[in-house]
Design an enzyme around this catalytic site. Structure first.
Site, PDB file in Angstrom:
ATOM      1  N   TYR A   1    -111.612  18.924  64.885  1.00 35.91           N
ATOM      2  CA  TYR A   1    -111.788  19.543  66.194  1.00 35.91           C
ATOM      3  C   TYR A   1    -110.557  19.353  67.056  1.00 35.91           C
ATOM      4  O   TYR A   1    -109.665  18.574  66.710  1.00 35.91           O
ATOM      5  CB  TYR A   1    -113.025  18.955  66.895  1.00 35.91           C
ATOM      6  CG  TYR A   1    -112.845  17.548  67.413  1.00 35.91           C
ATOM      7  CD1 TYR A   1    -112.788  16.460  66.539  1.00 35.91           C
ATOM      8  CD2 TYR A   1    -112.702  17.295  68.777  1.00 35.91           C
ATOM      9  CE1 TYR A   1    -112.608  15.172  67.014  1.00 35.91           C
ATOM     10  CE2 TYR A   1    -112.529  16.005  69.256  1.00 35.91           C
ATOM     11  CZ  TYR A   1    -112.485  14.948  68.370  1.00 35.91           C
ATOM     12  OH  TYR A   1    -112.291  13.678  68.840  1.00 35.91           O
TER      13      TYR A   1
ATOM     14  N   LYS B   1    -107.857  14.483  63.175  1.00 31.38           N
ATOM     15  CA  LYS B   1    -108.833  14.588  64.268  1.00 31.38           C
ATOM     16  C   LYS B   1    -110.162  15.087  63.697  1.00 31.38           C
ATOM     17  O   LYS B   1    -110.577  16.230  63.898  1.00 31.38           O
ATOM     18  CB  LYS B   1    -108.315  15.503  65.379  1.00 31.38           C
ATOM     19  CG  LYS B   1    -109.040  15.282  66.704  1.00 31.38           C
ATOM     20  CD  LYS B   1    -108.267  15.860  67.862  1.00 31.38           C
ATOM     21  CE  LYS B   1    -109.077  15.917  69.146  1.00 31.38           C
ATOM     22  NZ  LYS B   1    -109.455  14.634  69.701  1.00 31.38           N
TER      23      LYS B   1
ATOM     24  N   GLU C   1    -106.025   1.956  69.660  1.00 34.95           N
ATOM     25  CA  GLU C   1    -106.192   2.978  70.706  1.00 34.95           C
ATOM     26  C   GLU C   1    -107.595   2.860  71.282  1.00 34.95           C
ATOM     27  O   GLU C   1    -108.386   2.013  70.858  1.00 34.95           O
ATOM     28  CB  GLU C   1    -105.957   4.380  70.135  1.00 34.95           C
ATOM     29  CG  GLU C   1    -106.930   4.734  69.013  1.00 34.95           C
ATOM     30  CD  GLU C   1    -106.657   6.073  68.355  1.00 34.95           C
ATOM     31  OE1 GLU C   1    -106.094   6.966  69.005  1.00 34.95           O
ATOM     32  OE2 GLU C   1    -107.037   6.233  67.178  1.00 34.95           O
TER      33      GLU C   1
ATOM     34  N   LEU D   1    -104.788   8.380  66.479  1.00 33.14           N
ATOM     35  CA  LEU D   1    -104.626   9.816  66.660  1.00 33.14           C
ATOM     36  C   LEU D   1    -103.414  10.010  67.576  1.00 33.14           C
ATOM     37  O   LEU D   1    -103.352   9.389  68.649  1.00 33.14           O
ATOM     38  CB  LEU D   1    -105.869  10.425  67.319  1.00 33.14           C
ATOM     39  CG  LEU D   1    -105.724  11.937  67.485  1.00 33.14           C
ATOM     40  CD1 LEU D   1    -105.982  12.637  66.155  1.00 33.14           C
ATOM     41  CD2 LEU D   1    -106.658  12.472  68.541  1.00 33.14           C
TER      42      LEU D   1
HETATM   43  N1  PLP Z   1    -107.287   8.833  70.380  1.00 31.85           N
HETATM   44  C1  PLP Z   1    -108.498   9.271  70.004  1.00 31.85           C
HETATM   45  C2  PLP Z   1    -109.273   8.486  69.009  1.00 31.85           C
HETATM   46  C3  PLP Z   1    -109.028  10.451  70.551  1.00 31.85           C
HETATM   47  O1  PLP Z   1    -110.249  10.885  70.161  1.00 31.85           O
HETATM   48  C4  PLP Z   1    -108.283  11.167  71.522  1.00 31.85           C
HETATM   49  C5  PLP Z   1    -108.801  12.390  72.121  1.00 31.85           C
HETATM   50  O2  PLP Z   1    -109.898  12.804  71.907  1.00 31.85           O
HETATM   51  C6  PLP Z   1    -107.024  10.651  71.886  1.00 31.85           C
HETATM   52  C7  PLP Z   1    -106.554   9.509  71.297  1.00 31.85           C
HETATM   53  C8  PLP Z   1    -106.189  11.381  72.904  1.00 31.85           C
HETATM   54  O3  PLP Z   1    -105.707  12.599  72.377  1.00 31.85           O
HETATM   55  P1  PLP Z   1    -105.341  13.823  73.298  1.00 31.85           P
HETATM   56  O4  PLP Z   1    -104.282  13.343  74.247  1.00 31.85           O
HETATM   57  O5  PLP Z   1    -104.827  14.855  72.360  1.00 31.85           O
HETATM   58  O6  PLP Z   1    -106.580  14.237  74.015  1.00 31.85           O
END
Ligand code: PLP
Length: 287
Positions: free
Chosen positions: A33, A147, A180, A205
């Site tokens: 997603y 993701k 994270e 991610l």
């Molecule tokens: N880390 C994880 C596990 C996430 O699910 C997300 C976003 O959903 C992020 C980091 C941040 O990513 P983004 O800046 O692309 O929203």
């Protein structure tokens, strides 16, 4: 007109939109997603999100459900139908519908769903006070760079945070280093004013907000290091914050009940938030 969703070629009223019970996303979490922020009626960093979508699908050997141009047309049309000005667009692609069997089905066609959500601006109180995080062991698999819709460890950790009265949980690896948040990337500003966030590999991610903020920080002349940091280092840091498509840059003022720095959102955090907001709502972010 009621809010609409896009499901496999059709725009449907959100409440009636549905997928098949043998969709592999439903049965195996066999899909990926994207959450793309929408600011002032336009998608922010759309190309970077589509790059990551394509990469995640490639890692799982799922085909793109349609061309990038077609994906952009569908997202624009859904945003138009839902009069979306600020919030986000959710896109999900699964391996498709097939009789339940672990191995890849031969004939399944990737399934695509898109929804939108209008959101309110972040509360001034939250921004003025910052948010709190707790730390928990990271129990996820070794491909957090994909993701994937398989988010059970993230869901459980987030609920533990909520139960503890916190906003987010920072997950910690076996070396005691923060990976994270459950849906955010984690950052600190050290005592000697270095911006630090973990390097992007399979353990996290690679957030699109993270990528854009690193570029903006460099343009602002802010020095940064991409490396792991421990919970102890975060507790000794001057500032901390999280980033994501829905939080932008959100100050963190407490970790495990202990204050970060002086317990108030930091100056560099506030500056980076302003820079990112300017970027997201301006022509550059929507290009
Ligand atoms: N880390 C994880 C596990 C996430 O699910 C997300 C976003 O959903 C992020 C980091 C941040 O990513 P983004 O800046 O692309 O929203």
């Amino acid at each position: 007109m009621p809010k609409q969703a896009y499901v496999n070629g059709r725009y449907l009223p959100h409440g009636e939109a549905a997928v098949h019970i043998e969709d592999r996303g439903y049965q195996f979490a066999d899909g990926v997603y994207e959450v793309v922020p929408v600011a002032s009626g336009a998608l922010v960093d759309e190309d970077l999100h589509l790059d990551r979508l394509e990469r995640s699908l490639g890692e799982l050997h799922i085909d793109m459900p349609m061309s990038r141009t077609a994906l952009k047309l569908v997202s624009d049309e859904l945003m138009r139908r839902n009069r979306l000005s600020n919030g986000f667009l959710y896109m999900q692609v699964t391996r498709g519908v097939a009789p339940r069997d672990h191995k890849f089905p031969k004939a399944a066609k990737p399934a695509l769903v898109m929804t939108t959500r209008q959101t309110k601006p972040h509360s001034p109180q939250m921004l003025a006070e910052g948010v709190t995080v707790i730390t928990l062991p990271d129990i996820r698999w070794k491909r957090c760079d994909i993701k994937s819709v398989s988010l059970l460890p993230n869901v459980l950790a987030k609920q533990q945070a909520v139960d503890a009265g916190a906003y987010e949980a920072w997950m910690v690896d076996e070396e005691g280093k923060v990976t994270e948040g459950t849906s955010t990337n984690a950052w600190i500003v050290t005592k000697d004013d270095k911006l630090v966030t973990r390097h992007a590999n399979n353990a996290i991610l690679n957030g699109i907000t993270r990528i854009s903020l690193l570029r903006l920080a460099a343009e602002e002349g802010v020095e940064f290091q991409e490396r792991p940091f421990s919970v102890e280092e975060a507790l000794e840091a001057r500032e901390a914050f999280i980033t994501s498509s829905t939080n932008f840059v959100m100050p963190v003022t407490q970790i495990d009940g202990k204050p970060v720095g002086n317990g108030h959102p930091g100056l560099l955090t506030a500056r980076l938030r302003a820079v990112y907001e300017g970027y997201a709502t301006g022509p550059e972010g929507n290009a």
